[in-house]
Design an enzyme around this catalytic site. Structure first.
Site, PDB file in Angstrom:
ATOM      1  N   LYS A  22       0.836  -1.202   0.000  1.00 59.10           N
ATOM      2  CA  LYS A  22       0.000   0.000   0.000  1.00 59.10           C
ATOM      3  C   LYS A  22       0.872   1.254   0.000  1.00 59.10           C
ATOM      4  CE  LYS A  22      -1.670   1.528   4.092  1.00 59.10           C
ATOM      5  NZ  LYS A  22      -1.423   2.923   4.500  1.00 59.10           N
ATOM      6  N   ASN A  23       1.825   1.313   0.933  1.00 57.57           N
ATOM      7  CA  ASN A  23       2.561   2.567   1.085  1.00 57.57           C
ATOM      8  C   ASN A  23       3.544   2.823  -0.052  1.00 57.57           C
ATOM      9  OD1 ASN A  23       1.086   3.166   3.305  1.00 57.57           O
ATOM     10  ND2 ASN A  23       2.640   2.549   4.797  1.00 57.57           N
ATOM     11  N   CYS A 118      -4.882  13.593  12.830  1.00 60.17           N
ATOM     12  CA  CYS A 118      -4.824  12.163  12.568  1.00 60.17           C
ATOM     13  C   CYS A 118      -4.864  11.442  13.912  1.00 60.17           C
ATOM     14  CB  CYS A 118      -3.519  11.863  11.836  1.00 60.17           C
ATOM     15  SG  CYS A 118      -3.224  10.128  11.577  1.00 60.17           S
ATOM     16  N   ARG A 123       1.224  14.623  13.116  1.00 59.94           N
ATOM     17  CA  ARG A 123       1.692  14.396  11.751  1.00 59.94           C
ATOM     18  C   ARG A 123       1.723  15.653  10.879  1.00 59.94           C
ATOM     19  NH1 ARG A 123      -0.792   9.003   9.351  1.00 59.94           N
ATOM     20  NH2 ARG A 123       1.149   9.033   8.202  1.00 59.94           N
ATOM     21  N   PRO A 124       2.544  16.625  11.246  1.00 58.67           N
ATOM     22  CA  PRO A 124       2.661  17.821  10.398  1.00 58.67           C
ATOM     23  C   PRO A 124       3.379  17.494   9.084  1.00 58.67           C
ATOM     24  CG  PRO A 124       4.218  17.936  12.230  1.00 58.67           C
ATOM     25  CD  PRO A 124       3.424  16.671  12.413  1.00 58.67           C
ATOM     26  N   LEU A 127       8.289  19.222   7.055  1.00 62.60           N
ATOM     27  CA  LEU A 127       9.516  18.767   6.380  1.00 62.60           C
ATOM     28  C   LEU A 127       9.325  18.722   4.862  1.00 62.60           C
ATOM     29  CD1 LEU A 127      10.530  18.162   9.212  1.00 62.60           C
ATOM     30  CD2 LEU A 127      11.211  15.909   8.438  1.00 62.60           C
ATOM     31  N   ASP A 308       4.487   0.552  12.216  1.00 66.67           N
ATOM     32  CA  ASP A 308       3.279  -0.024  11.614  1.00 66.67           C
ATOM     33  C   ASP A 308       3.046  -1.481  12.022  1.00 66.67           C
ATOM     34  OD1 ASP A 308       2.810   2.385  10.404  1.00 66.67           O
ATOM     35  OD2 ASP A 308       3.435   1.762   8.402  1.00 66.67           O
ATOM     36  N   ILE A 330       7.902   6.875  16.989  1.00 63.32           N
ATOM     37  CA  ILE A 330       7.563   7.573  15.743  1.00 63.32           C
ATOM     38  C   ILE A 330       6.305   8.439  15.889  1.00 63.32           C
ATOM     39  CG2 ILE A 330       7.107   7.308  13.255  1.00 63.32           C
ATOM     40  CD1 ILE A 330       9.866   6.258  14.028  1.00 63.32           C
ATOM     41  N   ARG A 400      -8.622  -0.135   4.637  1.00 62.72           N
ATOM     42  CA  ARG A 400      -7.702   0.833   4.021  1.00 62.72           C
ATOM     43  C   ARG A 400      -6.380   0.163   3.661  1.00 62.72           C
ATOM     44  NH1 ARG A 400      -7.358   6.552   6.993  1.00 62.72           N
ATOM     45  NH2 ARG A 400      -5.894   6.753   5.272  1.00 62.72           N
TER      46      ARG A 400
END
Ligand code: EPZ
Length: 421
Positions: A22-23, A118, A123-124, A127, A308, A330, A400
């Site tokens: 997926k990612n 989220c 989760r900005p 970067l 994850d 994380i 998802r």
């Protein structure tokens, strides 16, 4: 809303085919915006997040055709019809921000909604933005959108990330493929998904070196062409299912994978007395002598243990002998599965970013609910270890990122079913 009902207590035996990542796919699809020629992705997973990315790309004028029953995606952005990624789609999935770099590089302008909050953390995307600014983009944040412009094109630059970000590395790497001159990314993410994206971009004509290390060099080219690329296997789907026989007993063979994808997990499993064997078709996992040993684990960017898989590993550790410690480094809010596991009888204490899990706990089935994808997967795994019925609600989170979870596990003998509702 669908739910999944699991009844624990049966060992699992059989094989599971692992899908495309997926990612990786979520980063590869926006790469289609970098060229006016078609990009075809094979081994694509059939997941809700992929459908969301497809809808986003279509809203920008990219044509997307699903081939081979959705296992391949043909993406063609011959022209870009819109440079605006609307809040309505972006709010559904944070990976939407990955269209920013490609749109800016191809069109010299982009308007992308900032992703909202989220469940797992703030989760900005600072970067991503700072990296694109280094390449010469001017950015303005207004009305919840980032307005980005580079009317004379992007320029290669040194981009030193203050900490590792998968998404920022992907966004800036894609943008740099069409910049003038050389871009050097330092402290870049090393995840297999980054390597996969770099390989695809290279097949499209990009000049990239160093992917898989923390320094990536990209020499910009005038244009990219179309390509066909096979998406790598999903290491998180693999890791999740590898934990199933470790929890429930039995032996499962995983097809189309290799140990390098989940080396950090394999080290932990072997130390915990779960055997992982290479086979001609992939990997085979089995619990060695019936007892899993407690462990200490810290989540970290690749090649460390992935955040994850943290919720899923915790499900195993509720069954391990002794006290395990899990440190989550994380995301600041990724222990949402803990109260649900405790309702099933787990003994867990959380303090800051650390969870202490004492086992083995006798888990009992309960109605549970999770508000993120991996937490939901952790609860299903816990259900495999529990006595009685566990009903996992809000299965749309699971959909998802996991394709037909109930089919893959029930073929191995798990008592698991989806209830439509
Ligand atoms: C990717 O998210 C994955 N998503 C996530 O998968 C995964 O959990 C995460 O990497 C870490 O491995 C996709 O690839 C689509 P990051 P990403 O930027 O890129 C902070 C799943 O379940 N940060 O590496 O968004 C951030 O808040 C998921 O499939 C900033 O502060 O993750 C986090 O604490 C969810 N500013 C840390 O860095 C930024 O600009 C790492 O995030 C970017 C990130």
């Amino acid at each position: 809303m669908d739910s999944i009902i699991v009844s624990g207590g049966t060992p699992l035996n059989g094989e599971i085919a692992i899908g495309g990542a997926k990612n990786a796919c979520l980063a590869l699809m926006p790469a289609a915006l970098l060229t006016d020629e078609p990009l075809t992705l094979t081994n694509a997973p059939r997941l809700a997040d992929i459908a969301t990315m497809r809808a986003l790309l279509e809203s920008l004028g990219c044509e997307v055709a699903a081939l081979q029953e959705g296992r391949a995606l043909a993406l063609s952005a011959a022209t870009i019809a819109s440079r605006k990624a609307h809040y309505d789609i972006v709010r559904k999935m944070r990976a939407s921000i990955l269209v920013l770099g490609p749109l800016l590089a191809r069109e010299g302008a982009a308007e992308v909604s900032l992703p909202g909050g989220c469940a797992i953390g703030a989760r900005p995307v600072d970067l991503h933005l700072a990296g694109l600014e280094k390449l010469g983009a001017t950015l303005e944040l207004r009305d919840g959108y980032v307005y980005a412009a580079a009317p004379n094109g992007l320029r290669g630059a040194e981009v030193a990330f203050p900490f590792v970000s998968v998404g920022a590395t992907e966004n800036v790497m894609m943008a740099a493929t069409l910049a003038k001159g050389v871009t050097r990314l330092s402290n870049a993410a090393r995840e297999p998904e980054i390597v996969d994206l770099a390989r695809c971009l290279r097949a499209m004509g990009a000049r990239i070196e160093g992917e898989g290390t923390s320094t990536i060099a990209i020499e910009g080219v005038d244009r990219l062409r179309g390509a066909t690329h096979r998406v790598i296997a999903d290491r998180i789907e693999l890791g999740t299912y590898m934990l199933a026989p470790a929890i429930a007993g039995g032996e499962i063979e995983f097809l189309g994978v290799e140990r390098g994808l989940v080396a950090a997990l394999i080290d932990l499993l072997e130390a915990a007395d779960v055997a992982v064997e290479d086979t001609a078709r992939g990997l085979k996992v089995r619990r060695r002598n019936g007892v899993v040993r407690a462990m200490r684990v810290t989540t970290a960017p690749y090649p460390g243990f992935p955040t994850d898989l943290q919720a899923q590993l915790m499900a195993l550790l509720t069954q391990a002998e002794g006290e395990s410690v899990i440190e989550e480094t994380i995301f600041e809010n990724r222990f949402m599965h803990v109260p649900e596991l405790m309702r099933m009888g787990a003994d867990i204490r959380v303090k800051g970013g650390e969870a202490r899990v004492r086992g083995p706990a006798k888990l009992r089935g309960a109605p549970v609910m999770a508000s993120d994808l991996r937490a939901s997967a952790g609860l299903i795994l816990a259900g495999l270890a529990a006595e009685g019925e566990t009903t996992v609600a809000r299965v749309y989170h699971l959909d998802r990122g996991y394709e037909r979870v109930e089919e893959k596990l029930s073929r191995c003998g798990a008592r698991i079913a989806r209830v439509r509702g």
